[in-house]
Design an enzyme around this catalytic site. Structure first.
Site, PDB file in Angstrom:
ATOM      1  N   HIS A   1       0.843  -1.211   0.000  1.00 45.98           N
ATOM      2  CA  HIS A   1       0.000   0.000   0.000  1.00 45.98           C
ATOM      3  C   HIS A   1       0.873   1.253   0.000  1.00 45.98           C
ATOM      4  CE1 HIS A   1      -3.101  -2.612   2.352  1.00 45.98           C
ATOM      5  NE2 HIS A   1      -3.550  -2.466   1.111  1.00 45.98           N
TER       6      HIS A   1
ATOM      7  N   LYS B   1     -16.270  -4.567  12.094  1.00 43.29           N
ATOM      8  CA  LYS B   1     -16.511  -5.753  12.906  1.00 43.29           C
ATOM      9  C   LYS B   1     -15.428  -6.820  12.670  1.00 43.29           C
ATOM     10  CE  LYS B   1     -20.484  -8.542  14.189  1.00 43.29           C
ATOM     11  NZ  LYS B   1     -21.770  -9.006  13.687  1.00 43.29           N
TER      12      LYS B   1
ATOM     13  N   ARG C   1      -2.074  -5.822  -8.389  1.00 45.59           N
ATOM     14  CA  ARG C   1      -0.922  -6.680  -8.086  1.00 45.59           C
ATOM     15  C   ARG C   1      -0.766  -7.783  -9.104  1.00 45.59           C
ATOM     16  NH1 ARG C   1      -3.221  -8.017  -2.326  1.00 45.59           N
ATOM     17  NH2 ARG C   1      -4.969  -8.152  -3.767  1.00 45.59           N
TER      18      ARG C   1
ATOM     19  N   SER D   1      -3.120  -7.387   3.161  1.00 43.13           N
ATOM     20  CA  SER D   1      -3.341  -7.200   4.603  1.00 43.13           C
ATOM     21  C   SER D   1      -3.816  -8.497   5.242  1.00 43.13           C
ATOM     22  CB  SER D   1      -4.405  -6.122   4.843  1.00 43.13           C
ATOM     23  OG  SER D   1      -3.992  -4.889   4.355  1.00 43.13           O
TER      24      SER D   1
END
Ligand code: PNS
Length: 167
Positions: A22, A48, A97, A135
């Site tokens: 990122h 959440k 990517r 991530s």
């Protein structure tokens, strides 16, 4: 927008957490934009499921780009195009990517275009060494006690390690 207008771009995402991939995309985007809003998408579902709260993600983004005054960490709720319009940002930055990213990214770009005709999506390619990085993989490796040091910046690494040592 005319050519004399400074270009504000938005780099939206979950950034849970911000990876070196990122960061690479964000820094590259400053070659074509004057200002960059790194925008954490804030929805009930995103929050959440997240490892980091939206506030924590914003703090980490701010810390990582402390050297770069043209980058601002922001969060938004609702449609990206509505937020972009509010901030008078006509450029969306997304990283590509691999070919596997393309279909989803194309759909999002075209939907955003339908929702607001004044938005352009610009795809940037990260340095090759980051093309496998996400991530979710960082979270998984860290949760299994793997070293994610090569994949995230030092402030993010410290935060990830704190998260897992306190669990
Ligand atoms: O990092 P991610 O999870 O791939 O980012 C996806 C994100 C946040 C860019 C996308 O879900 C988004 O723009 N969400 C905001 C809501 C919205 O505008 N949805 C319609 C997009 S076509």
């Amino acid at each position: 927008m005319n050519r004399a207008t400074p270009i504000t771009a938005i780099y939206p995402g979950s950034f849970d957490p911000l990876t070196r991939g990122h960061e690479d995309i964000a820094r590259r985007s400053l070659r074509i934009a004057d200002r960059l809003l790194v925008a954490v998408a804030y929805t009930a579902t995103h929050v959440k499921k997240g490892l980091f709260s939206v506030e924590e993600r914003l703090e980490l983004i701010t810390e990582v780009f402390r050297d770069e005054p043209r980058v601002e960490a922001v969060s938004f709720q609702g449609l990206l195009v509505d937020f972009a319009r509010q901030r008078d940002a006509h450029v969306v930055i997304r990283g590509l990517r691999a070919v596997s990213d393309f279909e989803y990214e194309l759909q999002m770009a075209q939907m955003n275009q339908k929702l607001w005709d004044e938005i352009e999506t610009v795809f940037l390619v990260p340095e090759g060494e980051y093309s496998f990085l996400s991530s979710s993989l960082v979270r998984e490796v860290a949760s299994l006690n793997g070293d994610v040091g090569p994949f995230v910046s030092p402030p993010v690494l410290a935060a990830v390690n704190r998260k897992f040592s306190s669990r």
